[in-house]
Design an enzyme around this catalytic site. Structure first.
Site, PDB file in Angstrom:
ATOM      1  N   TYR A 281      32.880  17.877  34.244  1.00  0.00           N
ATOM      2  CA  TYR A 281      31.991  17.757  33.087  1.00  0.00           C
ATOM      3  C   TYR A 281      31.280  16.401  33.089  1.00  0.00           C
ATOM      4  O   TYR A 281      30.051  16.319  32.970  1.00  0.00           O
ATOM      5  CB  TYR A 281      32.788  17.943  31.788  1.00  0.00           C
TER       6      TYR A 281
ATOM      7  N   LYS B 176      35.296  24.849  17.512  1.00  0.00           N
ATOM      8  CA  LYS B 176      35.540  24.389  18.877  1.00  0.00           C
ATOM      9  C   LYS B 176      37.015  24.586  19.253  1.00  0.00           C
ATOM     10  O   LYS B 176      37.432  24.235  20.357  1.00  0.00           O
ATOM     11  CB  LYS B 176      35.168  22.905  19.012  1.00  0.00           C
TER      12      LYS B 176
END
Length: 337
Positions: free
Chosen positions: A160, A199
């Site tokens: 990421y 999330k």
């Protein structure tokens, strides 16, 4: 409140990742302050699909957009036909690109790079073709193992973080070409606040600790957590940075944090004080030693200079502002779930 003198009324604004935490917050900022803006909310929304780590492929949730009056489009930024349709059907003035695979534990490097890097460049080309300013989400994850939190000192330690460095590199490539649009990347540090709940496990520890305390549980902290420091930033300051990026003095990549590192211990102390509930604390061994950042703190000097950005919320103020929503979520989502 309005963060800039720019009038966004009668402008066409594309927000990607619009059913996510930051994207939905931007949607409502424009809706509330510029009723005549045309807001296009693009998100792939959640399905049952998961990555190999078991986490959802998309955290986008319709509940983050309840009350939104703009146009909602369900679609994946990797879909080149969708991007062509966006380019054909809208005359874009601003793109706020928040869509990404943001789960740092995802192992699918191919999809991570395709989604975060290649799709970004496709969108950037559309922005250039339309003369639309591009504001996009970079990340403090780009710093990884670095001990210097300034642009140019990135040392990502996961796919990421790597993907966000590649996005920043693409941006600088086009900036050097002298394109006629403004391109601003914002390296978000540890964001917390309303609309993050969906999330799931990747939501901030502010909401997770808050719900543990309300549930009568003792918050679990890693041993030595008073010395584990992060730059925690309230969502309103993230929105501020995005809006001020539209009037940036120069294109580039900027840190968005408070410039003041705080501990996980501080979060629990503030929550228990504000909630007037003391469940004590439990300390557990940290299983991530060796692959764990013990300190992050944004250097925001250039952000202040070029974006006129000034963080408005200390951790105490941010948590206090967030508490009514933490309590509401506990009643409507956690207890029922």
């Amino acid at each position: 409140m309005k963060y800039t003198n720019i009038d966004f009324n009668n402008k066409t604004i594309l927000i990607t990742g619009a059913a996510g935490f930051i994207g939905s917050s931007l949607c409502f900022y424009f809706q509330e302050n510029y009723p005549d803006a045309e807001i296009i909310a693009l998100d792939c929304f959640r399905s049952g699909e998961t990555f190999s780590n078991g986490n959802l492929k998309s955290f986008g949730h319709f509940k983050n957009l309840l009350g939104f009056n703009g146009q909602v489009i369900s679609g994946d930024i990797n879909d080149k036909e969708l991007l062509k349709e966006l380019e054909r059907n809208f005359n874009l003035d601003y793109i706020f690109h928040q869509a990404a695979i943001s789960d740092t534990t995802v192992q699918e490097q191919d999809l991570m790079v395709q989604t975060n890097v290649n799709a970004y460049e496709d969108l950037l080309k559309i922005a250039i073709a339309h003369g639309a300013n591009m504001i996009y989400a970079s990340s403090a994850a780009t710093y990884g193992d670095s001990d210097r939190f300034e642009v140019g000192f990135e040392q990502p330690n996961n796919a990421y973080g790597f993907s966000k460095v590649m996005m920043d590199n693409i941006s600088y490539k086009y900036i050097k070409k002298g394109v006629d649009i403004s391109i601003v990347g914002l390296k978000y540090f540890n964001v917390y606040g309303p609309r993050e709940f969906f999330k799931n496990k990747t939501a901030s520890m502010v909401v997770q600790f808050g719900h543990q305390i309300l549930n009568g549980q003792t918050p679990k902290l890693f041993e030595g957590s008073d010395k584990i420091l992060r730059d925690f930033i309230y969502i309103e300051d993230i929105v501020q940075a995005n809006i001020k990026a539209c009037a940036a003095k120069q294109s580039g990549v900027y840190n968005v944090g408070t410039g003041c590192a705080r501990s996980f211990e501080d979060i629990v102390n503030i929550l228990q004080k504000e909630l007037e509930i003391d469940n004590g604390k439990e300390y557990i061994p940290n299983p991530f030693v060796g692959s764990y950042q013990f300190f992050t703190e944004a250097n925001i000097k250039s952000t202040k200079e070029n974006l006129d950005y000034e963080p408005r919320f200390s951790m105490e103020e941010g948590i206090k502002a967030y508490l009514p929503e933490i309590k509401r979520l506990f009643e409507t989502e956690v207890k029922k779930g």
